[in-house]
Design a protein around this motif. Structure first.
Motif, mmCIF file in Angstrom:
data_model
loop_
_atom_site.group_PDB
_atom_site.id
_atom_site.type_symbol
_atom_site.label_atom_id
_atom_site.label_comp_id
_atom_site.label_asym_id
_atom_site.label_seq_id
_atom_site.Cartn_x
_atom_site.Cartn_y
_atom_site.Cartn_z
ATOM 1 N N VAL A 1 -7.162 -2.321 -2.769
ATOM 2 C CA VAL A 1 -6.275 -2.509 -2.243
ATOM 3 C C VAL A 1 -6.368 -0.625 -2.881
ATOM 4 C CG1 VAL A 1 -3.958 -2.764 -1.802
ATOM 5 C CG2 VAL A 1 -5.754 -4.321 -1.736
ATOM 6 N N ILE A 2 -6.199 0.639 -3.066
ATOM 7 C CA ILE A 2 -5.319 1.579 -3.132
ATOM 8 C C ILE A 2 -4.329 2.188 -2.807
ATOM 9 C CG2 ILE A 2 -6.321 3.554 -3.888
ATOM 10 C CD1 ILE A 2 -9.163 2.935 -4.149
ATOM 11 N N ALA A 3 -3.431 2.327 -3.023
ATOM 12 C CA ALA A 3 -1.954 3.590 -2.947
ATOM 13 C C ALA A 3 -1.571 3.752 -3.503
ATOM 14 C CB ALA A 3 -1.124 1.586 -2.521
ATOM 15 N N GLY A 4 -0.334 5.026 -3.686
ATOM 16 C CA GLY A 4 0.384 5.235 -4.688
ATOM 17 C C GLY A 4 -0.029 6.825 -5.310
ATOM 18 N N MET A 5 -1.328 7.440 -4.063
ATOM 19 C CA MET A 5 -1.690 8.263 -4.773
ATOM 20 C C MET A 5 -2.029 8.566 -3.429
ATOM 21 S SD MET A 5 -5.076 7.009 -6.371
ATOM 22 C CE MET A 5 -4.409 5.303 -7.435
ATOM 23 N N GLY A 6 -2.457 10.764 -3.477
ATOM 24 C CA GLY A 6 -3.060 11.451 -2.453
ATOM 25 C C GLY A 6 -4.097 10.328 -1.804
ATOM 26 N N GLY A 7 -4.682 10.977 -0.619
ATOM 27 C CA GLY A 7 -5.674 11.264 -0.173
ATOM 28 C C GLY A 7 -6.954 11.881 -0.692
ATOM 29 N N PRO B 1 -2.053 6.357 1.301
ATOM 30 C CA PRO B 1 -2.347 7.817 0.647
ATOM 31 C C PRO B 1 -1.219 8.114 0.907
ATOM 32 C CG PRO B 1 -3.888 8.554 2.856
ATOM 33 C CD PRO B 1 -3.387 6.804 2.275
ATOM 34 N N HIS B 2 -0.088 9.399 0.027
ATOM 35 C CA HIS B 2 0.557 9.907 -0.008
ATOM 36 C C HIS B 2 0.963 11.030 0.736
ATOM 37 C CE1 HIS B 2 2.912 7.985 -3.523
ATOM 38 N NE2 HIS B 2 3.236 6.657 -2.359
ATOM 39 N N ARG B 3 -0.584 11.499 1.041
ATOM 40 C CA ARG B 3 -0.691 12.939 1.894
ATOM 41 C C ARG B 3 -2.654 12.736 2.017
ATOM 42 N NH1 ARG B 3 1.350 13.558 -2.809
ATOM 43 N NH2 ARG B 3 -0.847 14.469 -4.833
ATOM 44 N N ASP B 4 -2.682 13.626 2.933
ATOM 45 C CA ASP B 4 -4.290 14.923 2.574
ATOM 46 C C ASP B 4 -4.755 13.256 3.679
ATOM 47 O OD1 ASP B 4 -4.089 16.689 0.977
ATOM 48 O OD2 ASP B 4 -3.288 15.471 -0.751
ATOM 49 N N LEU C 1 -9.245 11.750 3.611
ATOM 50 C CA LEU C 1 -9.489 10.898 3.635
ATOM 51 C C LEU C 1 -10.420 9.835 4.599
ATOM 52 C CD1 LEU C 1 -9.110 8.144 1.589
ATOM 53 C CD2 LEU C 1 -7.105 7.437 2.197
ATOM 54 N N ARG C 2 -9.718 10.343 5.893
ATOM 55 C CA ARG C 2 -10.068 9.878 6.633
ATOM 56 C C ARG C 2 -11.642 10.084 7.063
ATOM 57 N NH1 ARG C 2 -5.023 10.881 9.400
ATOM 58 N NH2 ARG C 2 -4.126 8.506 9.747
ATOM 59 N N LYS C 3 -12.212 11.396 6.906
ATOM 60 C CA LYS C 3 -12.977 11.352 6.574
ATOM 61 C C LYS C 3 -13.868 11.721 5.764
ATOM 62 C CE LYS C 3 -14.543 15.861 7.508
ATOM 63 N NZ LYS C 3 -14.648 17.705 8.282
ATOM 64 N N THR C 4 -13.549 11.384 4.285
ATOM 65 C CA THR C 4 -14.028 10.763 3.020
ATOM 66 C C THR C 4 -14.940 9.043 3.375
ATOM 67 O OG1 THR C 4 -12.923 12.478 1.864
ATOM 68 C CG2 THR C 4 -14.685 10.213 1.086
ATOM 69 N N LEU C 5 -13.881 8.512 4.094
ATOM 70 C CA LEU C 5 -14.335 6.499 4.369
ATOM 71 C C LEU C 5 -15.283 6.609 5.853
ATOM 72 C CD1 LEU C 5 -10.649 5.546 5.402
ATOM 73 C CD2 LEU C 5 -11.913 5.110 3.354
ATOM 74 N N ARG D 1 -6.876 12.846 16.054
ATOM 75 C CA ARG D 1 -7.319 11.720 15.262
ATOM 76 C C ARG D 1 -7.353 11.464 13.602
ATOM 77 N NH1 ARG D 1 -8.288 10.583 20.526
ATOM 78 N NH2 ARG D 1 -7.830 8.990 21.615
ATOM 79 N N LEU D 2 -8.168 12.237 13.108
ATOM 80 C CA LEU D 2 -8.549 12.306 11.867
ATOM 81 C C LEU D 2 -7.589 13.435 11.131
ATOM 82 C CD1 LEU D 2 -11.735 14.566 11.774
ATOM 83 C CD2 LEU D 2 -11.546 12.028 10.500
ATOM 84 N N GLU D 3 -6.994 13.612 11.743
ATOM 85 C CA GLU D 3 -4.441 13.552 11.386
ATOM 86 C C GLU D 3 -3.792 12.747 11.589
ATOM 87 O OE1 GLU D 3 -3.226 16.912 9.499
ATOM 88 O OE2 GLU D 3 -4.842 17.153 10.559
ATOM 89 N N PHE D 4 -3.864 12.209 12.075
ATOM 90 C CA PHE D 4 -3.025 11.693 12.982
ATOM 91 C C PHE D 4 -2.670 9.936 12.783
ATOM 92 C CE2 PHE D 4 -1.436 16.117 14.832
ATOM 93 C CZ PHE D 4 -0.187 16.057 13.207
ATOM 94 N N GLY D 5 -3.863 9.379 12.463
ATOM 95 C CA GLY D 5 -4.590 8.553 12.685
ATOM 96 C C GLY D 5 -5.827 8.100 14.058
ATOM 97 N N ALA D 6 -6.416 6.927 13.364
ATOM 98 C CA ALA D 6 -7.262 6.706 14.408
ATOM 99 C C ALA D 6 -7.000 5.893 15.456
ATOM 100 C CB ALA D 6 -8.274 5.455 13.333
#
Length: 214
Positions: free
Chosen positions: A80-86, A107-110, A114-118, A156-161
């Motif tokens: 679980v990774i939370a509390g930081m930016g994408g 992520p708090h932003r970006d 992050l989706r592209k990285t995943l 979907r990359l921008e606003f969610g899968a």
């Protein structure tokens, strides 16, 4: 669900070793240690001072290990990774000692990056939940190696899968973005195109979009 921590907790699945990366106060680690889904919990943070907060919260928990390190320098089945930016989460994943089978990230932003990285690392997005918490917007994403959605277009990359599924938090965010971009529609034409496309996926009509501020 009342907030992002509740959503994060709801996405944790059964695993032998679960890590709370950048644990700070250790709230997620505490849940993992007591929920019965995890055999062992790793609470890690880059700062030993921050890690002391988790140690105090989890004193007496026999199934928790504390690791002071930068990122994922150990093996785990779920993280679980939370509390930081994408961008930072992306850097952590690219530099990881080994990639966990399951990831839950908030992520708090970006989120786009992050989706592209995943996807580039071989993850598919299993859940992608827009969430509002204390006036702020978050995406809570569960990704699984070799499973889940990987074919994401720009919207979907921008606003969610799964931004085609009705969600009040996402709809509110889109309306706010539309309001901001309409202050300079020519300069923000590309952004407006993405936002209006996402609004349509949310089931909002063109009339709803155009009349939002009327």
């Amino acid at each position: 669900m009342s907030g992002r921590l509740d959503v994060i907790r709801s996405l944790i699945v059964k695993a032998d070793v679960v890590a709370d990366v950048g644990c700070d106060h250790g709230k997620i680690a505490e849940y993992c240690a007591t929920c019965g889904l995890c055999g062992r919990v790793i609470a890690s943070d880059v700062s030993d001072v921050c890690l002391d907060k988790a140690r105090k919260r989890l004193s007496g928990s026999g199934n928790v290990s504390f690791v002071c390190c930068d990122g994922l320098c150990y093996d785990c089945d779920e993280a679980v990774i939370a509390g930081m930016g994408g961008l930072l989460i992306s850097d952590i994943l690219r530099a990881a000692h080994s990639l966990p089978q399951t990831l839950i990230v908030c992520p708090h932003r970006d989120e786009y990056t992050l989706r592209k990285t995943l996807i580039s690392l071989g993850y598919g997005i299993d859940r992608d939940i827009p969430t509002a918490d204390r006036g702020k917007y978050y995406s809570v994403i569960r990704a699984i190696l070799g499973s889940g959605t990987t074919d994401l277009d720009e919207i979907r990359l921008e606003f969610g899968a799964y931004c085609d599924r009705p969600n009040a938090a996402l709809a509110t965010r889109l309306k706010k973005l539309y309001d901001v971009y309409m202050r300079a529609p020519t300069a923000n034409a590309a952004r407006l195109e993405k936002v209006t496309a996402a609004m349509r996926l949310q089931g909002m009509s063109v009339f709803d979009i155009k009349s939002y501020n009327n």
